[in-house]
Design a protein around this motif. Sequence first.
Motif: not given
Length: 109
Positions: A10-11, A7, A87, A14-15
């Motif tokens: 991946s966050a 997680k 997210v 994306h961020l």
Amino acid sequence: MYTTEQKLLSAIAHLGTFVGIPILAPIIILIVSKDLFVKQQAKEALCFQITLFLGSAIGALLTFILIGIPILLVVVIAGLILPIVAVVKIVEGECYSYPFTGRFVSKYF
């Protein structure tokens, strides 16, 4: 259920746009991670960020005939909202796919 590391990576992918490295963050995650879920999310984020870059360039070019201003507004709003939605979905344990680029990523990458 996805692990905390999955997680988090991946966050970060994306961020990346919020820390100033929108295209570089997903590329680094793609290189570093060996997990398939994280790689898929990094590909989603990378393709989305490239799409935003192209949309911004097209919008900037078309500002001279005033159609570029609404395009730029859509790009800015999408660039602010959709990574946050991604997210939130990932933290909830769901696999997220962007509305604009999701089919392209799943089909060609």
